[in-house]
Design an enzyme around this catalytic site. Structure first.
Site, PDB file in Angstrom:
ATOM      1  N   GLY A   1       0.829  -1.213   0.000  1.00 25.34           N
ATOM      2  CA  GLY A   1       0.000   0.000   0.000  1.00 25.34           C
ATOM      3  C   GLY A   1       0.858   1.254   0.000  1.00 25.34           C
ATOM      4  O   GLY A   1       0.584   2.223  -0.722  1.00 25.34           O
TER       5      GLY A   1
ATOM      6  N   ARG B   1      -7.948  -2.322  -2.032  1.00 22.82           N
ATOM      7  CA  ARG B   1      -7.741  -1.202  -1.102  1.00 22.82           C
ATOM      8  C   ARG B   1      -8.138   0.136  -1.740  1.00 22.82           C
ATOM      9  O   ARG B   1      -7.983   0.333  -2.943  1.00 22.82           O
ATOM     10  CB  ARG B   1      -6.287  -1.200  -0.617  1.00 22.82           C
ATOM     11  CG  ARG B   1      -6.008  -2.512   0.116  1.00 22.82           C
ATOM     12  CD  ARG B   1      -4.712  -2.514   0.826  1.00 22.82           C
ATOM     13  NE  ARG B   1      -4.689  -1.538   1.897  1.00 22.82           N
ATOM     14  CZ  ARG B   1      -3.615  -1.254   2.596  1.00 22.82           C
ATOM     15  NH1 ARG B   1      -2.471  -1.871   2.330  1.00 22.82           N
ATOM     16  NH2 ARG B   1      -3.648  -0.357   3.563  1.00 22.82           N
TER      17      ARG B   1
ATOM     18  N   ASP C   1      -0.579   0.715  13.087  1.00 22.65           N
ATOM     19  CA  ASP C   1      -0.234  -0.651  12.678  1.00 22.65           C
ATOM     20  C   ASP C   1      -0.134  -1.608  13.866  1.00 22.65           C
ATOM     21  O   ASP C   1       0.030  -2.823  13.668  1.00 22.65           O
ATOM     22  CB  ASP C   1       1.097  -0.649  11.915  1.00 22.65           C
ATOM     23  CG  ASP C   1       0.952   0.023  10.555  1.00 22.65           C
ATOM     24  OD1 ASP C   1      -0.178   0.084  10.031  1.00 22.65           O
ATOM     25  OD2 ASP C   1       1.976   0.497  10.025  1.00 22.65           O
TER      26      ASP C   1
ATOM     27  N   ARG D   1      -8.861  -5.165   9.846  1.00 25.09           N
ATOM     28  CA  ARG D   1      -8.126  -5.736  10.989  1.00 25.09           C
ATOM     29  C   ARG D   1      -8.956  -5.827  12.260  1.00 25.09           C
ATOM     30  O   ARG D   1      -8.610  -6.608  13.158  1.00 25.09           O
ATOM     31  CB  ARG D   1      -6.823  -4.947  11.227  1.00 25.09           C
ATOM     32  CG  ARG D   1      -5.789  -5.265  10.166  1.00 25.09           C
ATOM     33  CD  ARG D   1      -4.462  -4.558  10.376  1.00 25.09           C
ATOM     34  NE  ARG D   1      -3.481  -5.043   9.405  1.00 25.09           N
ATOM     35  CZ  ARG D   1      -2.385  -4.393   9.064  1.00 25.09           C
ATOM     36  NH1 ARG D   1      -2.105  -3.217   9.609  1.00 25.09           N
ATOM     37  NH2 ARG D   1      -1.551  -4.912   8.184  1.00 25.09           N
TER      38      ARG D   1
ATOM     39  N   ARG E   1       0.534  -8.485   9.657  1.00 24.69           N
ATOM     40  CA  ARG E   1       0.365  -8.108  11.071  1.00 24.69           C
ATOM     41  C   ARG E   1      -0.665  -9.002  11.780  1.00 24.69           C
ATOM     42  O   ARG E   1      -0.616  -9.176  12.991  1.00 24.69           O
ATOM     43  CB  ARG E   1       0.013  -6.636  11.187  1.00 24.69           C
ATOM     44  CG  ARG E   1       1.095  -5.748  10.564  1.00 24.69           C
ATOM     45  CD  ARG E   1       1.130  -4.351  11.099  1.00 24.69           C
ATOM     46  NE  ARG E   1       1.838  -3.472  10.173  1.00 24.69           N
ATOM     47  CZ  ARG E   1       3.172  -3.392  10.051  1.00 24.69           C
ATOM     48  NH1 ARG E   1       3.953  -4.134  10.808  1.00 24.69           N
ATOM     49  NH2 ARG E   1       3.712  -2.569   9.177  1.00 24.69           N
TER      50      ARG E   1
HETATM   51  C1  S3P Z   1       2.496   4.012   6.193  1.00 20.91           C
HETATM   52  C2  S3P Z   1       1.369   4.651   6.635  1.00 20.91           C
HETATM   53  C3  S3P Z   1       0.256   3.984   7.316  1.00 20.91           C
HETATM   54  C4  S3P Z   1       0.630   2.573   7.789  1.00 20.91           C
HETATM   55  C5  S3P Z   1       1.403   1.817   6.747  1.00 20.91           C
HETATM   56  C6  S3P Z   1       2.672   2.564   6.370  1.00 20.91           C
HETATM   57  C7  S3P Z   1       3.571   4.790   5.536  1.00 20.91           C
HETATM   58  O1  S3P Z   1      -0.829   3.855   6.408  1.00 20.91           O
HETATM   59  O2  S3P Z   1      -0.524   1.872   8.161  1.00 20.91           O
HETATM   60  O3  S3P Z   1       1.750   0.539   7.256  1.00 20.91           O
HETATM   61  O4  S3P Z   1       4.683   4.262   5.363  1.00 20.91           O
HETATM   62  O5  S3P Z   1       3.322   5.969   5.205  1.00 20.91           O
HETATM   63  P1  S3P Z   1      -1.932   5.026   6.251  1.00 20.91           P
HETATM   64  O6  S3P Z   1      -1.267   6.197   5.683  1.00 20.91           O
HETATM   65  O7  S3P Z   1      -2.949   4.452   5.325  1.00 20.91           O
HETATM   66  O8  S3P Z   1      -2.476   5.228   7.637  1.00 20.91           O
END
Ligand code: S3P
Length: 435
Positions: free
Chosen positions: A98, A126, A317, A348, A390
């Site tokens: 993501g 997503r 997380d 989650r 996770r």
């Molecule tokens: C991340 C931001 C978070 C986190 C992901 C890593 C990042 O997501 O949950 O594991 O590296 O910027 P969100 O920006 O969707 O909260």
């Protein structure tokens, strides 16, 4: 060379205290950023302690597909020759990452060639509207497919905007700031909560002009980023599984060295301390503008707590593993303001509740969080990792305090962020067999 061996399942027994002094692999968020940002810098960057895991390898592969030359000295040591990106003949495949797809989208909208950003069936589920909406306001030409990947990008002149971000998200903020590098005027993101600031820290170190006024972050456009020379600190989010495990497994006494202590990441520490955890943190220095230190954890008697507000994004997380800690606490733990948990690799809240119930846990799901009744006794069972790293690792920690054997299936996903997770737990004394 540390390789990312993946195991299909973990078999865990609740005997063996967790002791010793260990290190966790490099920070995932910083590793993604180091490869992407050094690819668009002018010159040669050195990256040590890079996380060689499923998610970050996907980002590295995408940058190589964009013509970036990378010398791999070993799994964790890279030399990146930055400069001009070139068009990829294939869609960019970010697999499950993501962070990879959302940050890279911010970079791709500023290029003078077209691209397609895509990933696994999990990533395709997503939500991407959260980035295509602000990028559209910047005049980017990016089209998602039913609000998700694949996303098609066509070149356009990006304009600077002020974006009032509806959810606190490090990924969305970073995506917009990266697009702002290519804009015709400054770009400001106003965030509703303190999301991780690794993008601001790293881009500033590379010479970008980034200023913060309260919750507003402003970036000045530039096509002149300097290369970096960094050692990636240990990932707090990986350490979180060991921290929690050592809190709840009897007679544990564990030290984790070299962990990134950026306060936008360490909300779990604040929460566990408030729950009564016996944890001592010693800051030892800084790496790449990020505070680093050692965390000493001893078995603790935890108390239930109410969690909501700003700390939620600082530990977003860590909620799956916090749920396991809460099961061991005296009194109830209530979490609110955590609706974002429903749009991670899995939902989650639902998935953790479902899997913990298989161990006999009593959990009340709520739209934006949950209530966990303390203190509960878990019995062993076969549980599923749901291809969500996770979840698989949190259920492994649950196995460490369950009576009878616990089997975590679909556990290979642990390698998406934490190569060597099982080996490290075994090294600290956990009774865990890989299969
Ligand atoms: C991340 C931001 C978070 C986190 C992901 C890593 C990042 O997501 O949950 O594991 O590296 O910027 P969100 O920006 O969707 O909260």
């Amino acid at each position: 060379m540390k390789t990312n061996v993946r195991y299909e399942q973990f078999v865990i027994k609740a005997d063996g205290k967790l002791t010793g002094t260990v290190r966790v692999p490099g920070d995932k968020s910083i590793s993604h950023r180091s490869v992407m940002f050094s690819s668009i810098a002018k010159g040669t960057s050195q990256i040590r302690g890079w996380l060689a895991a499923g998610d970050t390898e996907a980002t590295l592969g995408a940058m190589q597909a964009l013509g970036v030359q990378v010398e791999r000295h070993d799994a964790n040591t890279l030399t990146v020759h930055g400069g001009q990106l070139t068009e990829s003949s294939e869609p960019l495949d970010l697999v499950n990452a993501g962070t990879g797809i959302r940050l890279l989208a911010g970079i791709m909208v500023g290029q003078d060639f077209s691209s397609v950003l895509d990933g696994s069936s999990q990533l395709r589920r997503r939500p991407m509207k959260r980035i295509t909406a602000p990028l559209g306001m910047m005049d980017a030409d990016i089209r998602a497919t039913n609000g998700s990947a694949p996303m098609h990008v066509t070149p356009s002149q990006i304009k600077g905007i002020t974006y009032d971000m509806p959810v606190a998200s490090g990924q969305v903020k970073s995506c917009v700031l990266l697009a702002g590098l290519y804009a015709d005027s400054p770009t400001t993101v106003i965030e509703p909560g303190p999301s991780r600031d690794h993008t601001e820290v790293m881009l500033s170190a590379m010479g970008a002009t980034i200023t913060r006024e309260g919750s507003a972050v402003t970036i000045q456009p530039t096509n002149n980023l300097n290369p970096i020379d960094i050692t990636v600190p240990g990932d707090f989010s990986s350490a979180a599984f060991l921290i929690t495990a050592a809190c709840i497994v009897p007679e544990s006494d564990l030290i984790i060295e070299g962990v990134n202590l950026n306060p936008t990441r360490t909300g779990l520490l604040d929460v566990l301390l408030e729950m009564g955890a016996d944890i001592t943190v010693t800051e030892t220095g800084a790496e790449a503008g990020e505070p680093v230190g050692d965390i000493h954890i001893k078995t603790s008697q935890l108390n239930g707590i109410e969690i909501g507000g700003d700390v939620v994004v600082r530990m977003i997380d860590e909620f799956p593993v916090l749920m396991v800690a809460a099961l061991c606490a005296d009194g109830d733990t209530v979490v609110r303001d955590a609706k974002e948990l429903r749009v991670k690799e899995t939902d989650r809240i639902a998935v953790m509740a479902q899997e913990l119930r298989k161990l006999g846990a009593d959990i009340e799901e709520r739209e934006d969080g949950f209530r966990i009744f303390g203190k509960q006794t878990l019995s062993g069972a076969t549980v599923d990792g749901h291809d969500d790293h996770r979840i698989a690792m949190s259920m492994t920690v649950a196995g460490l305090i369950s009576q009878n054997e616990t089997v975590v299936t679909d556990a290979a996903c642990a390698g998406d962020s934490f190569p060597g997770f099982a080996e490290l737990l075994i090294e600290t004394g956990a009774s865990l067999v890989t299969g």
